[in-house]
Design an enzyme around this catalytic site. Structure first.
Site, PDB file in Angstrom:
ATOM      1  N   ASP A 161       0.850  -1.194   0.000  1.00  0.00           N
ATOM      2  CA  ASP A 161       0.000   0.000   0.000  1.00  0.00           C
ATOM      3  C   ASP A 161       0.892   1.254   0.000  1.00  0.00           C
ATOM      4  O   ASP A 161       1.838   1.343   0.792  1.00  0.00           O
ATOM      5  CB  ASP A 161      -0.865  -0.043   1.271  1.00  0.00           C
ATOM      6  CG  ASP A 161      -1.951   1.015   1.290  1.00  0.00           C
ATOM      7  OD1 ASP A 161      -2.441   1.391   0.201  1.00  0.00           O
ATOM      8  OD2 ASP A 161      -2.333   1.444   2.399  1.00  0.00           O
ATOM      9  N   HIS A 162       0.602   2.187  -0.886  1.00  0.00           N
ATOM     10  CA  HIS A 162       1.343   3.456  -0.965  1.00  0.00           C
ATOM     11  C   HIS A 162       2.862   3.288  -1.092  1.00  0.00           C
ATOM     12  O   HIS A 162       3.626   3.944  -0.373  1.00  0.00           O
ATOM     13  CB  HIS A 162       1.027   4.371   0.239  1.00  0.00           C
ATOM     14  CG  HIS A 162      -0.376   4.884   0.233  1.00  0.00           C
ATOM     15  ND1 HIS A 162      -0.799   5.899  -0.587  1.00  0.00           N
ATOM     16  CD2 HIS A 162      -1.472   4.498   0.930  1.00  0.00           C
ATOM     17  CE1 HIS A 162      -2.100   6.112  -0.392  1.00  0.00           C
ATOM     18  NE2 HIS A 162      -2.532   5.268   0.513  1.00  0.00           N
TER      19      HIS A 162
ATOM     20  N   ARG B 271      -2.119 -11.650  25.546  1.00  0.00           N
ATOM     21  CA  ARG B 271      -3.193 -12.438  24.926  1.00  0.00           C
ATOM     22  C   ARG B 271      -4.561 -12.044  25.471  1.00  0.00           C
ATOM     23  O   ARG B 271      -5.564 -12.198  24.790  1.00  0.00           O
ATOM     24  CB  ARG B 271      -2.947 -13.932  25.147  1.00  0.00           C
ATOM     25  CG  ARG B 271      -1.744 -14.442  24.381  1.00  0.00           C
ATOM     26  CD  ARG B 271      -1.338 -15.836  24.827  1.00  0.00           C
ATOM     27  NE  ARG B 271      -0.891 -15.842  26.212  1.00  0.00           N
ATOM     28  CZ  ARG B 271      -0.328 -16.889  26.807  1.00  0.00           C
ATOM     29  NH1 ARG B 271      -0.158 -18.008  26.156  1.00  0.00           N
ATOM     30  NH2 ARG B 271       0.069 -16.823  28.072  1.00  0.00           N
TER      31      ARG B 271
ATOM     32  N   GLY C 254      -7.570   8.442   7.564  1.00  0.00           N
ATOM     33  CA  GLY C 254      -7.694   8.765   8.974  1.00  0.00           C
ATOM     34  C   GLY C 254      -9.125   8.827   9.487  1.00  0.00           C
ATOM     35  O   GLY C 254     -10.070   8.447   8.790  1.00  0.00           O
TER      36      GLY C 254
ATOM     37  N   SER D 197     -12.662   4.203   5.203  1.00  0.00           N
ATOM     38  CA  SER D 197     -13.203   3.732   6.486  1.00  0.00           C
ATOM     39  C   SER D 197     -14.477   4.486   6.818  1.00  0.00           C
ATOM     40  O   SER D 197     -14.629   5.659   6.476  1.00  0.00           O
ATOM     41  CB  SER D 197     -12.170   3.947   7.605  1.00  0.00           C
ATOM     42  OG  SER D 197     -11.259   2.867   7.637  1.00  0.00           O
TER      43      SER D 197
ATOM     44  N   LYS E  45     -12.666  12.713   8.486  1.00  0.00           N
ATOM     45  CA  LYS E  45     -12.741  12.868   7.030  1.00  0.00           C
ATOM     46  C   LYS E  45     -13.578  14.056   6.577  1.00  0.00           C
ATOM     47  O   LYS E  45     -13.307  14.631   5.534  1.00  0.00           O
ATOM     48  CB  LYS E  45     -13.311  11.588   6.405  1.00  0.00           C
ATOM     49  CG  LYS E  45     -12.438  10.361   6.683  1.00  0.00           C
ATOM     50  CD  LYS E  45     -12.934   9.179   5.893  1.00  0.00           C
ATOM     51  CE  LYS E  45     -12.309   7.878   6.346  1.00  0.00           C
ATOM     52  NZ  LYS E  45     -10.850   7.813   6.207  1.00  0.00           N
TER      53      LYS E  45
ATOM     54  N   ASN F   6     -10.280   0.598   0.371  1.00  0.00           N
ATOM     55  CA  ASN F   6      -9.195   0.538   1.347  1.00  0.00           C
ATOM     56  C   ASN F   6      -9.655   0.904   2.756  1.00  0.00           C
ATOM     57  O   ASN F   6     -10.222   1.970   2.974  1.00  0.00           O
ATOM     58  CB  ASN F   6      -8.095   1.529   0.939  1.00  0.00           C
ATOM     59  CG  ASN F   6      -7.179   0.960  -0.099  1.00  0.00           C
ATOM     60  OD1 ASN F   6      -7.544   0.031  -0.828  1.00  0.00           O
ATOM     61  ND2 ASN F   6      -5.981   1.504  -0.206  1.00  0.00           N
TER      62      ASN F   6
END
Ligand code: G3H
Ligand code: 13P
Ligand code: ZN
Length: 331
Positions: free
Chosen positions: A83-84, A286, A187, A219, A190, A259
């Site tokens: 990516d990028h 965990r 991010g 996102s 937006k 993405n």
């Protein structure tokens, strides 16, 4: 079927009209969560590592973890994607690690921050296409710039893609897929007001170019996740993203790759914060990475369903990088 190229996955998605999520990874739990979601929903999937993520893991560690995802899931078509990528040098490193798909982001200069010129973008993209195709690896490029300086990727200024320039760029570079700017940004912050995407620009681009279209900064920044983060001590006021309905509309209008990084980060962070606040005596990794992995798997499965990816894993016939190499050689 396991390792697939980006081209193989996205050409098929474009043909059938669904979207494939490309999910950013930094560690084992993220990779496992994404693969669990792909298995549950029987979806093809793209796991992607940014240049920063690869550097953080000393390159090889993350590469091997991504390979494990491929080996452990022979029934799921998986593309290992850079990516990028910022230069041919980074692309070569990723291909040496076994990546089947790379992005060269020539919309920015090599520093990954400053907007570049059209000529620079064409030049660096062509050099990557020539190299990657000789290895059977597919290439995503970007034209136009997204916003979002906070993650070190965006230029800070949104410059929507010019459809005619996009067409010229595709003709001049022979890329396999194209990332466009229609108002999204990277991010968790937006939009100032309501989400506003330039669907008219997307329609124009779709009419002019015939390769899969990619949407970065996609996102959704779900309110429930932000509320959860803030409830457990986080501070993310005013975070907003692209609503799922807008992504579904974008898919209908021709976007094939979506993405997603930020939403995964939010799911992990909220789950970990919850464990720390509710059970402060816990200190075994965990005990908090496990719930984070579960939360992420459920988030990604819901995206796969919403993007229409579910059930499509079975559609793919095995195709090796050698097959792809031959295909590019005869082009
Ligand atoms: O597009 C950018 C991705 O969110 C990757 O971010 O460079 O912080 O790994 P990163
Ligand atoms: P988000 O920040 O919206 O998740 O976008 C991620 C991205 O575009 C990765 O390349
Ligand atoms: Zn991006």
């Amino acid at each position: 079927m396991a390792l697939a190229t980006g081209k193989q996955i996205l050409d098929e998605a474009k043909k059938k009209g669904y979207g494939v999520g490309a999910y950013n990874v930094n560690n084992m739990e993220q990779i496992q969560a994404i693969m669990a979601a792909a298995k549950e929903t029987q979806s093809p999937v793209i796991i992607q590592a940014s240049r920063g993520a690869l550097k953080y893991s000393n390159f090889t560690y993350l590469g091997y973890l991504m390979k494990a995802a491929v080996i452990e899931n022979p029934d799921i078509p998986v593309a290992m994607h850079l990516d990028h990528g910022n230069s041919l040098e980074t692309v070569i490193k990723a291909i040496d690690l076994g990546f089947s798909s790379v992005m060269i982001d020539g919309s920015l200069t090599e520093d990954g921050k400053t907007a570049s010129t059209y000529d620079y973008n064409v030049k660096v993209t062509r050099s990557v296409v020539e190299y990657a195709h000789s290895k059977g690896v597919s290439v995503e490029a970007e034209i136009g710039t997204l916003g979002g300086l906070e993650d070190g990727v965006g230029s800070g200024k949104i410059h929507l893609t010019d459809p005619k320039e996009a067409k010229k760029f595709v003709d001049e570079t022979s890329v396999d897929s194209l990332a466009i700017a229609i108002g999204t940004s990277h991010g968790a912050y937006k939009f100032k007001g309501a989400a506003n995407l330039a669907f008219n620009v997307l329609k124009e681009i779709r009419a002019l170019i015939d390769i899969p279209i990619v949407l970065h900064g996609a996102s959704s920044v779900p309110k429930e996740l932000i509320d959860e983060v803030n409830k457990y001590g986080g501070k993310m006021p005013g975070a907003t993203g692209v609503p799922i309905e807008s992504l579904q509309k974008a898919i209908k209008l021709g976007v094939s790759k979506i993405n997603v990084d930020t939403d995964g980060r939010l799911a992990i962070t909220s789950a970990i914060r919850k464990v720390f606040i509710e059970t402060p005596e816990k200190f075994d990794p965990r005990d908090y990475l496990g719930p984070a992995r579960t939360a992420l798997a459920s988030l990604i499965a819901s995206k796969m369903k919403a993007f229409g990816t579910s059930g499509h894993a079975k559609d793919y016939a095995p195709q090796s990088l050698g097959d792809m190499k031959k295909l590019y050689a005869t082009k």
